[in-house]
Design a protein around this motif. Structure first.
Motif, PDB file in Angstrom:
ATOM      1  N   ALA A 128      21.748-103.689  33.295  1.00  0.00           N
ATOM      2  CA  ALA A 128      22.359-102.367  33.488  1.00  0.00           C
ATOM      3  C   ALA A 128      22.261-101.934  34.945  1.00  0.00           C
ATOM      4  CB  ALA A 128      21.696-101.330  32.590  1.00  0.00           C
ATOM      5  N   PHE A 129      23.286-101.201  35.371  1.00  0.00           N
ATOM      6  CA  PHE A 129      23.337-100.563  36.689  1.00  0.00           C
ATOM      7  C   PHE A 129      23.455 -99.068  36.433  1.00  0.00           C
ATOM      8  CE2 PHE A 129      25.253 -98.707  40.383  1.00  0.00           C
ATOM      9  CZ  PHE A 129      24.942 -99.520  41.466  1.00  0.00           C
ATOM     10  N   VAL A 130      22.498 -98.299  36.931  1.00  0.00           N
ATOM     11  CA  VAL A 130      22.445 -96.850  36.660  1.00  0.00           C
ATOM     12  C   VAL A 130      22.590 -96.086  37.972  1.00  0.00           C
ATOM     13  CG1 VAL A 130      21.132 -94.990  35.602  1.00  0.00           C
ATOM     14  CG2 VAL A 130      20.912 -97.322  34.715  1.00  0.00           C
ATOM     15  N   PHE A 131      23.487 -95.107  37.977  1.00  0.00           N
ATOM     16  CA  PHE A 131      23.840 -94.374  39.198  1.00  0.00           C
ATOM     17  C   PHE A 131      23.729 -92.879  38.931  1.00  0.00           C
ATOM     18  CE2 PHE A 131      27.406 -92.353  41.662  1.00  0.00           C
ATOM     19  CZ  PHE A 131      26.913 -92.575  42.938  1.00  0.00           C
ATOM     20  N   ILE A 132      23.153 -92.149  39.881  1.00  0.00           N
ATOM     21  CA  ILE A 132      23.070 -90.696  39.733  1.00  0.00           C
ATOM     22  C   ILE A 132      24.053 -90.026  40.678  1.00  0.00           C
ATOM     23  CG2 ILE A 132      21.109 -90.521  41.347  1.00  0.00           C
ATOM     24  CD1 ILE A 132      20.218 -88.046  39.675  1.00  0.00           C
ATOM     25  N   SER A 133      24.833 -89.096  40.115  1.00  0.00           N
ATOM     26  CA  SER A 133      25.781 -88.306  40.902  1.00  0.00           C
ATOM     27  C   SER A 133      25.467 -86.832  40.653  1.00  0.00           C
ATOM     28  CB  SER A 133      27.223 -88.658  40.505  1.00  0.00           C
ATOM     29  OG  SER A 133      28.150 -88.011  41.358  1.00  0.00           O
ATOM     30  N   THR A 134      26.416 -85.976  40.876  1.00  0.00           N
ATOM     31  CA  THR A 134      26.221 -84.533  40.714  1.00  0.00           C
ATOM     32  C   THR A 134      27.418 -83.930  39.995  1.00  0.00           C
ATOM     33  OG1 THR A 134      26.092 -82.423  41.920  1.00  0.00           O
ATOM     34  CG2 THR A 134      27.092 -84.262  43.076  1.00  0.00           C
ATOM     35  N   GLU A 165      34.698-100.806  40.920  1.00  0.00           N
ATOM     36  CA  GLU A 165      33.833-101.973  41.123  1.00  0.00           C
ATOM     37  C   GLU A 165      32.871-102.210  39.946  1.00  0.00           C
ATOM     38  OE1 GLU A 165      34.327-103.937  43.620  1.00  0.00           O
ATOM     39  OE2 GLU A 165      35.784-102.605  44.605  1.00  0.00           O
ATOM     40  N   GLY A 166      32.704-101.208  39.104  1.00  0.00           N
ATOM     41  CA  GLY A 166      31.766-101.354  37.999  1.00  0.00           C
ATOM     42  C   GLY A 166      32.420-101.629  36.660  1.00  0.00           C
ATOM     43  N   LYS A 167      33.675-102.060  36.685  1.00  0.00           N
ATOM     44  CA  LYS A 167      34.449-102.229  35.455  1.00  0.00           C
ATOM     45  C   LYS A 167      33.798-103.174  34.460  1.00  0.00           C
ATOM     46  CE  LYS A 167      39.157-101.175  36.992  1.00  0.00           C
ATOM     47  NZ  LYS A 167      40.473-101.751  37.358  1.00  0.00           N
ATOM     48  N   ASN A 168      33.412-104.338  34.918  1.00  0.00           N
ATOM     49  CA  ASN A 168      32.972-105.379  33.990  1.00  0.00           C
ATOM     50  C   ASN A 168      31.488-105.677  34.063  1.00  0.00           C
ATOM     51  OD1 ASN A 168      35.563-105.965  32.805  1.00  0.00           O
ATOM     52  ND2 ASN A 168      36.138-106.826  34.774  1.00  0.00           N
ATOM     53  N   ILE A 169      30.732-104.722  34.581  1.00  0.00           N
ATOM     54  CA  ILE A 169      29.282-104.839  34.520  1.00  0.00           C
ATOM     55  C   ILE A 169      28.749-103.629  33.751  1.00  0.00           C
ATOM     56  CG2 ILE A 169      29.042-106.182  36.649  1.00  0.00           C
ATOM     57  CD1 ILE A 169      28.301-103.674  38.126  1.00  0.00           C
ATOM     58  N   PRO A 170      27.629-103.764  33.059  1.00  0.00           N
ATOM     59  CA  PRO A 170      27.098-102.643  32.260  1.00  0.00           C
ATOM     60  C   PRO A 170      26.609-101.517  33.171  1.00  0.00           C
ATOM     61  CG  PRO A 170      25.545-104.472  32.310  1.00  0.00           C
ATOM     62  CD  PRO A 170      26.787-104.970  32.979  1.00  0.00           C
ATOM     63  N   THR A 203      33.921-103.329  29.240  1.00  0.00           N
ATOM     64  CA  THR A 203      33.007-102.192  29.358  1.00  0.00           C
ATOM     65  C   THR A 203      33.462-101.288  30.485  1.00  0.00           C
ATOM     66  OG1 THR A 203      31.582-103.509  30.793  1.00  0.00           O
ATOM     67  CG2 THR A 203      31.007-103.423  28.459  1.00  0.00           C
ATOM     68  N   GLU A 204      33.466 -99.987  30.229  1.00  0.00           N
ATOM     69  CA  GLU A 204      33.789 -99.003  31.245  1.00  0.00           C
ATOM     70  C   GLU A 204      32.505 -98.309  31.688  1.00  0.00           C
ATOM     71  OE1 GLU A 204      36.773 -98.486  32.560  1.00  0.00           O
ATOM     72  OE2 GLU A 204      37.704-100.012  31.288  1.00  0.00           O
ATOM     73  N   VAL A 205      32.582 -97.627  32.812  1.00  0.00           N
ATOM     74  CA  VAL A 205      31.425 -96.858  33.276  1.00  0.00           C
ATOM     75  C   VAL A 205      31.181 -95.708  32.296  1.00  0.00           C
ATOM     76  CG1 VAL A 205      30.490 -95.450  35.138  1.00  0.00           C
ATOM     77  CG2 VAL A 205      31.908 -97.435  35.683  1.00  0.00           C
ATOM     78  N   LEU A 206      29.966 -95.635  31.771  1.00  0.00           N
ATOM     79  CA  LEU A 206      29.605 -94.567  30.843  1.00  0.00           C
ATOM     80  C   LEU A 206      29.143 -93.360  31.645  1.00  0.00           C
ATOM     81  CD1 LEU A 206      27.584 -96.794  28.350  1.00  0.00           C
ATOM     82  CD2 LEU A 206      29.937 -95.984  28.072  1.00  0.00           C
TER      83      LEU A 206
END
Length: 505
Positions: free
Chosen positions: A152-158, A223-228, A311-314
């Motif tokens: 998994a790749f986890v990103f924080i935004s606002t 860029e995150g289309k096909n990675i979890p 998989t799409e970005v959740l």
């Protein structure tokens, strides 16, 4: 001993894994690191840390573990730091300033990436904000694509990344400019031309931070289309409800910084318009980040089994406005009341503020109560041979208030359907261990701990000085009442004199 422990589903998912974390020196990133080590039983964490202000990366890394945030973990595992390794790098540089050797190690070993680093300065230049918030995100996603065992790749935004909208749903909206184009523009143009370009790009945005975060979300989508991948949009981040300890806070910007200025009696004027104020405790943000990484990883497993094709970005919103709303008036009132219950011995003046939504009133009141009074104090300091810094300090405070004002003068509808679904997918044990259900917040208890947290962690004033603080509050209150009485009598006498002269002239 560990063999007898019954792990929850999320704990089991992260157990014995290797994590790469950016932004560990920041408020959120540091608490993500603490919780991963304390509750997720990860095997190893790589931290990306840069040299800053003459302090080398090794020293900054060591300083992370010295504070109160790691006390609960330290009691459980005194040698937890052996699970952490430093990777020298810099999000302001291409490829995050990583060496080829470090990059190869990450690609081979890392299973989870938590990208918490960001340039959150509201007055950052477009180039600075773009390189950290957009380019670093793109470059880290490229590393994630090559990672051999990524779960998994986890990103924080606002939530303010879509500042121009009035309804914000848990989806990624199209940005005005692509991430690639913005990176090229920001690094190809000189400062003068870039400032002109910025005027057109940011025509509806309050600052470069929110704008570049929105562009970074577009990068995540492409860029995150096909990675979890999962992304959390957080509201105004405020002190912790419970973890690592009640009221824990490090962030002196935005709402916490203004609350400190009010509690010390430094600020006399609040500039805002009443409406919903979307806030979220930091430990709820951390729990949701970790939970979202777990669910993103499950989607990868589903894709591997053939249950889903892509998989799409959740996207998840981390907010309180739907279930536990607060208004700006409630926030200002309760934070001032709470600070008077545990007054600081470092108090400068009686905590007392005037609220206004009129810009001209704000300028007039700040001139009278801040600038003019500060000028008198500075003059007294100069005559005594001491440094005079009060007026300059008030300039910084006014700058912060004006920078924060766009968030107080606009209202949004912010949905959180995905966040609610994520919560329902979690087991009862996980909902206890990784709680981000805002319905469980007791605001009355929270603000009591909030005031204590500001006092202890920001003002560096231990609760042992509470009696002294209360004496000081009573003394300041008496002075305030006497000053007010003197002013009333003075004005009364002056008006009588003027009236007498008019009548008997």
């Amino acid at each position: 001993m560990e063999g007898s422990v019954q792990f929850s589903e999320i704990q089991h998912f992260y157990k014995n894994s290797t994590v790469f974390l950016t932004g560990a020196t920041g408020f959120v990133g540091k608490l993500v690191l603490e919780k991963l080590l304390r509750q997720c039983h990860v095997k190893h964490v790589y931290l990306l840390i840069r040299e800053k202000d003459g302090v080398d990366a090794e020293t900054r890394c060591a300083n992370i573990f010295d504070g109160t945030a790691f006390d609960p973990l330290r009691r459980i595992d005194p040698e937890f730091f052996k699970k952490v390794s430093l990777i020298a790098g810099d999000c302001e540089k291409p490829d995050l300033g990583l060496s080829e050797l470090d990059k190869a190690s990450l690609i081979k070993e890392v299973e989870f990436i938590f990208h918490c680093a960001a340039n959150t300065k509201l007055d950052a230049t477009l180039r600075e904000a773009t390189n950290v918030n957009v380019r670093a995100t793109r470059d880290l996603l490229n590393i994630a694509k090559e990672a051999e065992n990524l779960k998994a790749f986890v990103f924080i935004s606002t939530i303010f990344s879509n500042f121009t909208k009035f309804e914000i749903h848990e989806e990624i909206y199209e940005s005005k400019i692509s991430g690639e184009n913005l990176i090229n523009v920001a690094n190809a143009l000189n400062d003068t031309i870039l400032e002109q370009v910025q005027l057109s790009l940011l025509s509806d945005w309050p600052n470069n931070y929110t704008f570049t975060k929105q562009v970074a979300e577009g990068v995540m989508k492409e860029e995150g289309k096909n990675i979890p991948t999962s992304m959390i949009r957080a509201a105004h981040i405020i002190p912790a409800v419970e973890e690592p300890c009640a009221g824990y806070v490090e962030n002196v910007y935005s709402l916490s910084g203004l609350a400190v200025a009010n509690a010390l009696g430094v600020n006399r004027v609040n500039y805002y318009k009443n409406g919903n104020l979307d806030v979220i405790p930091v430990d709820y943000v951390v729990s949701q980040l970790i939970a979202s990484g777990w669910y993103a990883g499950l989607q990868k497993l589903r894709k591997k089994r053939g249950d889903i094709t892509s998989t799409e970005v959740l996207v998840y919103h981390c907010t309180t406005s739907q279930e536990k709303p607060l208004t700006s008036d409630e926030w200002m009132g309760v934070t001032e009341t709470a600070s008077r219950e545990v007054p600081s011995a470092k108090m400068i003046r009686l905590p007392l503020t005037f609220n206004t939504a009129c810009y001209y009133n704000f300028k007039l009141l700040t001139f009278i109560f801040h600038t003019f009074m500060g000028f008198l104090c500075d003059m007294r300091s100069k005559l005594a041979g001491r440094n005079s810094t009060i007026v300059e300090g008030y300039k910084r405070l006014h700058h912060l208030q004006e920078q924060a004002s766009p968030y107080f003068f606009k209202q949004w509808y912010i949905s959180n359907d995905n966040a609610q679904k994520l919560l329902k997918r979690m087991s009862f044990k996980d909902r206890e261990l990784f709680n981000f259900d805002v319905l469980t917040i007791n605001w009355e208890l929270y603000f009591s701990n909030f005031a204590r947290g500001l006092r202890v962690y920001i003002m560096k004033d231990p609760m042992s000085t509470l009696a002294e603080g209360r004496k000081k509050l009573k003394r300041k209150l008496k002075i305030q009442l006497l000053s007010a009485a003197f002013l009333v009598v003075f004005l009364y006498v002056i008006s009588k004199v003027i009236l007498f002269r008019v009548i008997f002239r």
